[in-house]
Design a protein around this motif. Structure first.
Motif, short mmCIF file in Angstrom:
data_model
loop_
_atom_site.label_atom_id
_atom_site.label_comp_id
_atom_site.label_asym_id
_atom_site.label_seq_id
_atom_site.Cartn_x
_atom_site.Cartn_y
_atom_site.Cartn_z
N CYS A 148 0.77 -1.64 -0.40
CA CYS A 148 0.52 -0.25 -0.04
C CYS A 148 0.89 0.96 -0.36
CB CYS A 148 -0.87 -0.02 1.53
SG CYS A 148 -2.37 1.55 1.37
N ASN A 149 0.42 2.02 -1.06
CA ASN A 149 1.99 3.41 -1.14
C ASN A 149 0.86 3.92 -2.04
OD1 ASN A 149 4.65 3.94 -0.52
ND2 ASN A 149 3.92 3.80 -2.88
N SER A 199 5.22 7.17 2.43
CA SER A 199 5.39 6.25 0.97
C SER A 199 7.03 5.69 1.23
CB SER A 199 5.00 6.78 -0.21
OG SER A 199 5.98 8.45 0.16
N LEU A 204 0.19 -3.17 -5.93
CA LEU A 204 0.34 -2.44 -5.87
C LEU A 204 -0.59 -0.79 -5.40
CD1 LEU A 204 3.06 -0.59 -4.73
CD2 LEU A 204 2.82 0.20 -7.01
N ASP A 205 -1.50 -0.96 -3.87
CA ASP A 205 -2.04 0.24 -3.98
C ASP A 205 -2.82 0.99 -3.74
OD1 ASP A 205 -4.80 0.79 -2.64
OD2 ASP A 205 -5.61 -1.06 -0.82
N GLU A 206 -2.79 2.22 -5.14
CA GLU A 206 -2.61 4.30 -5.00
C GLU A 206 -3.90 4.23 -4.91
OE1 GLU A 206 1.70 3.30 -7.73
OE2 GLU A 206 0.15 3.52 -8.65
N ILE A 214 -2.85 7.83 -4.69
CA ILE A 214 -1.60 8.41 -4.85
C ILE A 214 -1.64 10.29 -5.82
CG2 ILE A 214 -2.59 7.33 -7.34
CD1 ILE A 214 0.04 6.57 -8.29
N PHE A 244 7.88 10.34 -5.83
CA PHE A 244 7.38 8.88 -5.61
C PHE A 244 7.28 7.70 -7.22
CE2 PHE A 244 3.19 6.32 -6.07
CZ PHE A 244 2.95 6.25 -4.32
N ASP A 303 6.27 6.12 -10.23
CA ASP A 303 5.59 5.65 -11.73
C ASP A 303 5.30 4.30 -12.15
OD1 ASP A 303 3.97 6.39 -13.60
OD2 ASP A 303 4.81 8.06 -15.01
N LEU A 342 -2.49 -2.22 -10.32
CA LEU A 342 -2.35 -1.02 -9.52
C LEU A 342 -3.39 -1.15 -8.83
CD1 LEU A 342 -0.03 1.08 -11.97
CD2 LEU A 342 0.92 -0.44 -9.78
N ARG A 348 -6.93 2.13 -8.13
CA ARG A 348 -7.01 2.84 -7.57
C ARG A 348 -8.02 3.02 -7.33
NH1 ARG A 348 -2.40 6.44 -11.31
NH2 ARG A 348 -0.66 5.53 -10.63
#
Length: 363
Positions: A174-175, A183, A204-206, A209, A217, A219, A233, A235
């Motif tokens: 989780c970022n 982060s 990857l939980d964004e 973001i 950070f 990408d 990803l 979102r």
């Protein structure tokens, strides 16, 4: 009248089935019950509830207008494939429609991932001190959550990589992290990804973001465009777009992976209003003064700083046996002040000296 009893039910002497004799799955029965935050039916003016990380600015005016126009169509089923919305999301990120999957909130995506990827006994690596849904959904599949402690309230990516075994099927990162607001940067995340075998899915939980302002950070969209098969990803429209009540999330991944996950997705899982509002929200990215545009002070007011400050204050209060407003040494330490400030800063909804902290005559 015919009465059918489900397997595992027996009839009591009085004639009614004894539901307690039904066979429940042990790993589901042992799950901890979810305790929702308190619902504020009539919220007082000038007070913003922070416990659910809701965007107090609400949806954009165009999203609200689109919802108003769509209300007369709610007797119709929505597009089961959410084609228009997925195409718009794909266009935003320069990905094909086939690389986008929409869901009834990001939490449904996590459930569908566990349903599609896990069998009983599989391992899932995650942090201890991150979004609780990873842990609960793993347990729901009779799989084993492998929880790695945070380091300075951040994901310890090296330790996560070390926790991977032949039984590992997924890793959740989780970022920015929920709930600590910290982060991980590009260099450390790239190093972590290099250590993950190709047959293990990195999720990857964004969700937050859009609120990030650190220059390094990561990408990872170029990785998806290049065809990386084991990266997904997550979102959401709940935070920056203020659509939490409509439940709308999405995933970005390799078309082959998304196609497989689509097989586990329920039909009509994204309702008509959510699709309409999501499309309008995407069109208003540069015109709606969203939460990210709220001025934030520079210096020691980062989410990581507030997270650390809150933890220190909380520990100090616990040691002194304090409650709100009592003294610890020469300083007043309201037990929740640090958390309120850090959460507000993380969401970008207010400065520490804003009216958010002045209700009821207190700051």
């Amino acid at each position: 009248m015919l009465v059918w009893l489900l397997p595992g039910l027996r009839r009591k002497p009085g004639g009614s089935p004894d539901v307690l004799t039904m066979h429940f799955k042990t790993h589901i029965q042992n799950l901890p019950a979810y305790k929702p935050t308190k619902l504020i039916v009539q919220q007082s003016a000038g007070i913003t509830k922070l416990s659910s990380n809701e965007n107090p600015l609400g949806p954009s005016p165009l999203a609200l207008a689109a919802l108003g126009e769509a209300l007369a169509q709610v007797h119709r089923y929505p597009d089961a494939q959410a084609v228009a919305l997925r195409a718009a999301i794909g266009q935003r990120y320069q990905l094909p429609l086939e690389a986008v999957m929409c869901s009834n909130g990001s939490d449904e995506l996590i459930l569908l991932l566990c349903l599609a990827m896990l069998e009983a006994g599989d391992d899932v690596v995650m942090a201890q001190g991150t979004f609780i849904s990873y842990y609960l959904r793993t347990l729901e599949m009779a799989a084993r959550p492998v929880r790695v402690p945070l380091q300075d309230y951040r994901h310890d990516l090296a330790a996560l990589a070390n926790a991977i075994t032949p039984q590992t099927r997924m890793v959740f990162v989780c970022n920015p992290n929920n709930p600590t607001g910290t982060s991980n940067g590009t260099a450390e995340l790239r190093a972590f990804l290099e250590r993950v075998p190709d047959n293990i899915l990195v999720v990857l939980d964004e969700a937050y973001i859009e609120f990030v302002n650190r220059p390094d950070f990561p990408d990872l969209l170029p990785d998806l465009r290049a065809g990386r098969p084991n990266l997904l990803l997550l979102r959401t429209f709940a935070k920056i777009h203020g659509l939490a009540g409509l439940r709308l999330g999405y995933a970005l991944g390799a078309p082959t992976l998304v196609s497989y996950l689509e097989k586990a997705r329920p039909t009509f899982n994204v309702n008509l209003l959510a699709q309409v509002a999501g499309l309008a929200a995407l069109k208003t990215r540069n015109t709606w003064p969203a939460a990210k545009d709220t001025p934030m002070p520079a210096g020691p007011t980062s989410s990581a700083s507030y997270a650390a400050r809150y933890r220190a204050d909380q520990q100090r209060d616990q040691l002194c046996g304090l409650r709100r407003g009592r003294r610890c040494g020469d300083q007043r330490r309201p037990a929740r002040a640090g958390l309120q400030r850090y959460t507000a800063e993380r969401l970008g909804i207010a400065r520490p000296d804003s009216c958010l902290f002045r209700h009821n005559g207190t700051k």
